[in-house]
Motif scaffolding. Sequence first.
Motif, PDB file in Angstrom:
ATOM      1  N   ASP A  32       0.832  -1.208   0.000  1.00  0.00           N
ATOM      2  CA  ASP A  32       0.000   0.000   0.000  1.00  0.00           C
ATOM      3  C   ASP A  32       0.866   1.258   0.000  1.00  0.00           C
ATOM      4  O   ASP A  32       0.623   2.206  -0.758  1.00  0.00           O
ATOM      5  CB  ASP A  32      -0.912  -0.029   1.229  1.00  0.00           C
ATOM      6  CG  ASP A  32      -1.939   1.088   1.227  1.00  0.00           C
ATOM      7  OD1 ASP A  32      -2.092   1.758   0.198  1.00  0.00           O
ATOM      8  OD2 ASP A  32      -2.579   1.303   2.276  1.00  0.00           O
ATOM      9  N   THR A  60       2.901   1.502  -3.534  1.00  0.00           N
ATOM     10  CA  THR A  60       2.192   1.548  -4.817  1.00  0.00           C
ATOM     11  C   THR A  60       0.939   2.411  -4.798  1.00  0.00           C
ATOM     12  O   THR A  60       0.466   2.830  -5.857  1.00  0.00           O
ATOM     13  CB  THR A  60       1.776   0.135  -5.235  1.00  0.00           C
ATOM     14  OG1 THR A  60       0.787  -0.361  -4.316  1.00  0.00           O
ATOM     15  CG2 THR A  60       2.976  -0.806  -5.262  1.00  0.00           C
ATOM     16  N   VAL A 117      -1.860   1.208  -4.167  1.00  0.00           N
ATOM     17  CA  VAL A 117      -2.977   0.297  -4.419  1.00  0.00           C
ATOM     18  C   VAL A 117      -3.726   0.085  -3.100  1.00  0.00           C
ATOM     19  O   VAL A 117      -3.109  -0.283  -2.097  1.00  0.00           O
ATOM     20  CB  VAL A 117      -2.471  -1.057  -4.966  1.00  0.00           C
ATOM     21  CG1 VAL A 117      -3.626  -2.042  -5.099  1.00  0.00           C
ATOM     22  CG2 VAL A 117      -1.795  -0.866  -6.308  1.00  0.00           C
ATOM     23  N   TYR A 123      -3.199 -14.162 -10.935  1.00  0.00           N
ATOM     24  CA  TYR A 123      -3.946 -13.341  -9.989  1.00  0.00           C
ATOM     25  C   TYR A 123      -3.164 -12.138  -9.464  1.00  0.00           C
ATOM     26  O   TYR A 123      -3.760 -11.142  -9.053  1.00  0.00           O
ATOM     27  CB  TYR A 123      -4.530 -14.172  -8.837  1.00  0.00           C
ATOM     28  CG  TYR A 123      -3.605 -14.656  -7.741  1.00  0.00           C
ATOM     29  CD1 TYR A 123      -3.012 -13.770  -6.838  1.00  0.00           C
ATOM     30  CD2 TYR A 123      -3.377 -16.014  -7.545  1.00  0.00           C
ATOM     31  CE1 TYR A 123      -2.197 -14.225  -5.806  1.00  0.00           C
ATOM     32  CE2 TYR A 123      -2.572 -16.476  -6.505  1.00  0.00           C
ATOM     33  CZ  TYR A 123      -1.987 -15.575  -5.641  1.00  0.00           C
ATOM     34  OH  TYR A 123      -1.190 -16.017  -4.613  1.00  0.00           O
ATOM     35  N   PRO A 160      -1.295  -9.838 -11.121  1.00  0.00           N
ATOM     36  CA  PRO A 160      -1.596  -8.609 -11.866  1.00  0.00           C
ATOM     37  C   PRO A 160      -2.985  -8.055 -11.570  1.00  0.00           C
ATOM     38  O   PRO A 160      -3.176  -6.834 -11.520  1.00  0.00           O
ATOM     39  CB  PRO A 160      -1.485  -9.057 -13.332  1.00  0.00           C
ATOM     40  CG  PRO A 160      -0.567 -10.230 -13.301  1.00  0.00           C
ATOM     41  CD  PRO A 160      -0.897 -10.934 -12.015  1.00  0.00           C
ATOM     42  N   ALA A 161      -3.962  -8.942 -11.358  1.00  0.00           N
ATOM     43  CA  ALA A 161      -5.315  -8.477 -11.046  1.00  0.00           C
ATOM     44  C   ALA A 161      -5.374  -7.849  -9.667  1.00  0.00           C
ATOM     45  O   ALA A 161      -6.033  -6.820  -9.458  1.00  0.00           O
ATOM     46  CB  ALA A 161      -6.293  -9.645 -11.134  1.00  0.00           C
ATOM     47  N   PHE A 198      -2.925  -6.401  -7.897  1.00  0.00           N
ATOM     48  CA  PHE A 198      -2.147  -5.172  -7.750  1.00  0.00           C
ATOM     49  C   PHE A 198      -2.299  -4.193  -8.900  1.00  0.00           C
ATOM     50  O   PHE A 198      -1.626  -3.165  -8.941  1.00  0.00           O
ATOM     51  CB  PHE A 198      -0.664  -5.509  -7.565  1.00  0.00           C
ATOM     52  CG  PHE A 198      -0.370  -6.251  -6.292  1.00  0.00           C
ATOM     53  CD1 PHE A 198      -0.732  -5.729  -5.078  1.00  0.00           C
ATOM     54  CD2 PHE A 198       0.252  -7.481  -6.323  1.00  0.00           C
ATOM     55  CE1 PHE A 198      -0.470  -6.405  -3.900  1.00  0.00           C
ATOM     56  CE2 PHE A 198       0.523  -8.168  -5.156  1.00  0.00           C
ATOM     57  CZ  PHE A 198       0.158  -7.634  -3.939  1.00  0.00           C
ATOM     58  N   GLU A 199      -3.176  -4.541  -9.866  1.00  0.00           N
ATOM     59  CA  GLU A 199      -3.422  -3.661 -11.004  1.00  0.00           C
ATOM     60  C   GLU A 199      -2.131  -3.360 -11.758  1.00  0.00           C
ATOM     61  O   GLU A 199      -1.901  -2.246 -12.210  1.00  0.00           O
ATOM     62  CB  GLU A 199      -4.080  -2.357 -10.535  1.00  0.00           C
ATOM     63  CG  GLU A 199      -5.374  -2.573  -9.761  1.00  0.00           C
ATOM     64  CD  GLU A 199      -5.899  -1.291  -9.148  1.00  0.00           C
ATOM     65  OE1 GLU A 199      -5.284  -0.224  -9.363  1.00  0.00           O
ATOM     66  OE2 GLU A 199      -6.931  -1.352  -8.459  1.00  0.00           O
ATOM     67  N   ARG A 200      -1.276  -4.390 -11.889  1.00  0.00           N
ATOM     68  CA  ARG A 200       0.009  -4.222 -12.550  1.00  0.00           C
ATOM     69  C   ARG A 200       0.297  -5.437 -13.413  1.00  0.00           C
ATOM     70  O   ARG A 200       0.274  -6.570 -12.939  1.00  0.00           O
ATOM     71  CB  ARG A 200       1.140  -4.065 -11.511  1.00  0.00           C
ATOM     72  CG  ARG A 200       1.289  -2.654 -11.007  1.00  0.00           C
ATOM     73  CD  ARG A 200       2.240  -2.620  -9.820  1.00  0.00           C
ATOM     74  NE  ARG A 200       2.739  -1.293  -9.577  1.00  0.00           N
ATOM     75  CZ  ARG A 200       2.018  -0.297  -9.095  1.00  0.00           C
ATOM     76  NH1 ARG A 200       0.763  -0.514  -8.801  1.00  0.00           N
ATOM     77  NH2 ARG A 200       2.543   0.891  -8.910  1.00  0.00           N
ATOM     78  N   GLU A 201       0.617  -5.179 -14.674  1.00  0.00           N
ATOM     79  CA  GLU A 201       0.923  -6.279 -15.573  1.00  0.00           C
ATOM     80  C   GLU A 201       2.327  -6.827 -15.355  1.00  0.00           C
ATOM     81  O   GLU A 201       2.641  -7.927 -15.786  1.00  0.00           O
ATOM     82  CB  GLU A 201       0.769  -5.821 -17.033  1.00  0.00           C
ATOM     83  CG  GLU A 201      -0.673  -5.555 -17.437  1.00  0.00           C
ATOM     84  CD  GLU A 201      -1.585  -6.761 -17.232  1.00  0.00           C
ATOM     85  OE1 GLU A 201      -1.135  -7.895 -17.502  1.00  0.00           O
ATOM     86  OE2 GLU A 201      -2.727  -6.571 -16.781  1.00  0.00           O
ATOM     87  N   LEU A 211     -13.786  -8.483  -6.172  1.00  0.00           N
ATOM     88  CA  LEU A 211     -12.748  -8.099  -7.127  1.00  0.00           C
ATOM     89  C   LEU A 211     -12.378  -9.292  -7.999  1.00  0.00           C
ATOM     90  O   LEU A 211     -12.250  -9.178  -9.224  1.00  0.00           O
ATOM     91  CB  LEU A 211     -11.511  -7.588  -6.386  1.00  0.00           C
ATOM     92  CG  LEU A 211     -10.249  -7.343  -7.239  1.00  0.00           C
ATOM     93  CD1 LEU A 211     -10.502  -6.252  -8.266  1.00  0.00           C
ATOM     94  CD2 LEU A 211      -9.065  -6.984  -6.343  1.00  0.00           C
ATOM     95  N   HIS A 237     -13.285  -9.633 -11.917  1.00  0.00           N
ATOM     96  CA  HIS A 237     -12.143  -9.656 -12.827  1.00  0.00           C
ATOM     97  C   HIS A 237     -12.222 -10.857 -13.763  1.00  0.00           C
ATOM     98  O   HIS A 237     -11.889 -10.758 -14.945  1.00  0.00           O
ATOM     99  CB  HIS A 237     -10.831  -9.685 -12.048  1.00  0.00           C
ATOM    100  CG  HIS A 237      -9.621  -9.603 -12.929  1.00  0.00           C
ATOM    101  ND1 HIS A 237      -9.116  -8.408 -13.391  1.00  0.00           N
ATOM    102  CD2 HIS A 237      -8.834 -10.578 -13.460  1.00  0.00           C
ATOM    103  CE1 HIS A 237      -8.068  -8.642 -14.159  1.00  0.00           C
ATOM    104  NE2 HIS A 237      -7.873  -9.942 -14.227  1.00  0.00           N
TER     105      HIS A 237
END
Length: 224
Positions: free
Chosen positions: A27, A30, A32, A58, A60-61, A63-66, A150, A154
């Motif tokens: 947190d 990032t 997030v 899971y 990337p989903a 932490f909203e990061r690819e 979430l 997703h």
Amino acid sequence: MSASSSPNAPLTDAEIDELADLVDLVDERTGVPISLEGLDGFLTALACSPRTIPPEEYVPALFEREDGLASVFEDAADQARFLTLCNRRRNEIVRALAAPIDNLADPKALSPLVMDWKGLLAELPPADAKRLRDAGIPPYAQLWAVGFLLAVEHWENDWTLPADSKDEAFVDEVLDPFYVLAAPLDELTPEEHAVRREDHLALALWGAYELREFWLDRGQAPRT
């Protein structure tokens, strides 16, 4: 192999605190909006989802990061430890959902990592409790339900049944307590307000058991 290093060992209280510290670190680094409670809800959804979802999918989903955990943790040891604790907690949830129980007070039942804000406030000095209230305290189990949903939303394609499926209404009904818990308080109906949040959470927990059985009956089930 020691018990604490086994992938099937439940997390100890110290390890839950360690996971909470790692979540707080994410947190801070990032921005997030993740919490231990939300992470636990997310992992619970993975444990009763239509298919097994591996960490490389899971993370990337979550932490909203690819680019996965590479941009989340500076320390490779923290990254590895986070994944280890998450996987053990998910395995623990899967085992709980597979255990035959008659009531949620059974020691084998799933016990979600939901923050008892009232209990925490009661233990704090008045000035600290006021600062925490002023900062904003989420309703009981809201973060857990948001984390669960979430994952559901997703992987919506996995959770969506064919339009002509007779079971579509069943899945929607089972998920309803999660949406009630996740909703802002001012959006709840009088009937929903009249039910204790602890009871909404109990319905959601039983829903997790039902979802696991449902996907099993369809020939699908998450694996440890």
